[in-house]
Every structure is written in structure tokens, then in C-alpha cells.
Design a protein around this motif. Structure first.
Motif, PDB file in Angstrom:
ATOM      1  N   LYS A 107       0.858  -1.200   0.000  1.00 45.24           N
ATOM      2  CA  LYS A 107       0.000   0.000   0.000  1.00 45.24           C
ATOM      3  C   LYS A 107       0.879   1.228   0.000  1.00 45.24           C
ATOM      4  CE  LYS A 107      -4.104   1.986   1.943  1.00 45.24           C
ATOM      5  NZ  LYS A 107      -4.398   2.838   0.865  1.00 45.24           N
ATOM      6  N   GLU A 108       0.431   2.236  -0.719  1.00 41.39           N
ATOM      7  CA  GLU A 108       1.146   3.507  -0.721  1.00 41.39           C
ATOM      8  C   GLU A 108       0.125   4.633  -0.727  1.00 41.39           C
ATOM      9  OE1 GLU A 108       5.132   4.541  -2.723  1.00 41.39           O
ATOM     10  OE2 GLU A 108       3.579   4.834  -4.235  1.00 41.39           O
ATOM     11  N   GLY A 109       0.274   5.517   0.244  1.00 38.89           N
ATOM     12  CA  GLY A 109      -0.605   6.674   0.336  1.00 38.89           C
ATOM     13  C   GLY A 109       0.172   7.944   0.043  1.00 38.89           C
ATOM     14  N   ARG A 110      -0.420   9.062   0.417  1.00 35.41           N
ATOM     15  CA  ARG A 110       0.202  10.362   0.173  1.00 35.41           C
ATOM     16  C   ARG A 110       1.477  10.546   0.983  1.00 35.41           C
ATOM     17  NH1 ARG A 110      -1.154  14.797   2.549  1.00 35.41           N
ATOM     18  NH2 ARG A 110      -2.955  13.865   3.562  1.00 35.41           N
ATOM     19  N   THR A 111       1.482  10.062   2.230  1.00 35.54           N
ATOM     20  CA  THR A 111       2.636  10.299   3.114  1.00 35.54           C
ATOM     21  C   THR A 111       3.274   9.041   3.670  1.00 35.54           C
ATOM     22  OG1 THR A 111       1.182  10.537   5.033  1.00 35.54           O
ATOM     23  CG2 THR A 111       1.779  12.567   3.846  1.00 35.54           C
ATOM     24  N   THR A 112       2.621   7.884   3.521  1.00 38.02           N
ATOM     25  CA  THR A 112       3.192   6.648   4.057  1.00 38.02           C
ATOM     26  C   THR A 112       3.083   5.526   3.045  1.00 38.02           C
ATOM     27  OG1 THR A 112       1.122   5.963   5.100  1.00 38.02           O
ATOM     28  CG2 THR A 112       2.669   7.253   6.461  1.00 38.02           C
ATOM     29  N   CYS A 113       3.875   4.493   3.281  1.00 40.89           N
ATOM     30  CA  CYS A 113       3.849   3.311   2.427  1.00 40.89           C
ATOM     31  C   CYS A 113       4.046   2.067   3.296  1.00 40.89           C
ATOM     32  CB  CYS A 113       4.916   3.382   1.338  1.00 40.89           C
ATOM     33  SG  CYS A 113       6.608   3.383   1.984  1.00 40.89           S
ATOM     34  N   TYR A 114       3.710   0.911   2.745  1.00 36.37           N
ATOM     35  CA  TYR A 114       3.860  -0.358   3.454  1.00 36.37           C
ATOM     36  C   TYR A 114       4.340  -1.397   2.452  1.00 36.37           C
ATOM     37  CZ  TYR A 114       2.731  -4.156   6.678  1.00 36.37           C
ATOM     38  OH  TYR A 114       2.800  -5.244   7.511  1.00 36.37           O
ATOM     39  N   TYR A 115       5.418  -2.087   2.794  1.00 42.83           N
ATOM     40  CA  TYR A 115       6.034  -3.068   1.910  1.00 42.83           C
ATOM     41  C   TYR A 115       6.234  -4.396   2.625  1.00 42.83           C
ATOM     42  CZ  TYR A 115       7.203   0.231  -1.810  1.00 42.83           C
ATOM     43  OH  TYR A 115       7.137   1.121  -2.838  1.00 42.83           O
ATOM     44  N   GLU A 116       6.238  -5.464   1.837  1.00 42.84           N
ATOM     45  CA  GLU A 116       6.557  -6.801   2.320  1.00 42.84           C
ATOM     46  C   GLU A 116       7.847  -7.239   1.620  1.00 42.84           C
ATOM     47  OE1 GLU A 116       3.984 -10.783   2.630  1.00 42.84           O
ATOM     48  OE2 GLU A 116       4.240 -10.071   0.572  1.00 42.84           O
TER      49      GLU A 116
END
Length: 137
Positions: A107-116
Motif C-alpha cells: 500500500k502507498e498513500g500520500r505520506t506513508t507506504c507499506y512493503y513486504e
């Protein structure tokens, strides 16, 4: 953010050059094998400097490769992002001669992201699983 046309012009050699100053990872042998939107594959050829007193691959070497893959996947074609949090689980020992880390954007938003990030060896053994969140600077 870089536009699509500029991103498409970046070659793998350009990406490698961009991350050549990530010295801790590169001095320890990490290389970039592939990139795509929200994705990177990085690897390291294992040698004695990657091993602990038991002769196994040190957790820090595994984490460094996973963190480098996250950094490449989340930054090679975007505005700078830094890690906010990383959690790694060590699943098994590396039996091969090379570690491979594959980072994928979840997931990637305007100010944060999440990676596996999945780490294994070239023989197909699962070595570690990491999740990492980042902040867009």
C-alpha cells in the motif's frame, strides 16, 4: 515525483548508480537484480564475512539485504521515503550460496507506504519475512 516518461528512461544501471552510495549494503555485497513499479529484487553472494560464530548467516546480514530491497523498491522512482518501522521474522537457515530479497509494495498513500520483503536463498529455502512502513519526505 518523477513523471512516467522519466521513470521509463531509467535503466537498471541508472538505478544501481543511484544506490551505489548506500555504502553499508553495497560494501557488504548487496546488488540490485531487478526493479519495477513498487518492486525490487536484491541479492548478495554469501561469504565468510556474512557468517556468525556458528557458521550460519548472521541475522544482521539478512536484515541489511531486506532493508536495502525495501529502500530500492520504495525510492528508485519516487520522492525520497525513509523507514518508519521494520519487523523481521527469521524463518529458516540459508543453505545456498546466495540470498535473494524481493520487496513488494502492499500500500502507498500520500505520506506513508507499506512493503513486504521475502528473503530466501537460490535453492528456494525461505529465510526471512519482513514488513516495513515508510514515510514520504
Amino acid at each position: 515525483m518523477k513523471d512516467t516518461e522519466e521513470m521509463e528512461k531509467m535503466t537498471l544501471d541508472d538505478v544501481r548508480e543511484k544506490f551505489s552510495q548506500d555504502r553499508f549494503a553495497t560494501v557488504n555485497g548487496a546488488v540490485i537484480d531487478a526493479v519495477d513499479e513498487g518492486y525490487a529484487q536484491c541479492s548478495v553472494k554469501l561469504n565468510e564475512t556474512h557468517r556468525n560464530a556458528l557458521g550460519e548467516v548472521m541475522g544482521g546480514a539478512i536484515f541489511t539485504l531486506a532493508d536495502f530491497a525495501f529502500a530500492v523498491a520504495s525510492n528508485w522512482n519516487k520522492n525520497p521515503q525513509v523507514s518508519l518501522n521494520a519487523s523481521i521474522s527469521f524463518l529458516g537457515r540459508a543453505k545456498g550460496e546466495r540470498l535473494i530479497a524481493k520487496a513488494q509494495k502492499i500500500k502507498e498513500g500520500r505520506t506513508t507506504c507499506y512493503y513486504e520483503v521475502k528473503v530466501g536463498d537460490e535453492l528456494g529455502n525461505q529465510v526471512a519475512h519482513m514488513t516495513s512502513s515508510g514515510f514520504v519526505l
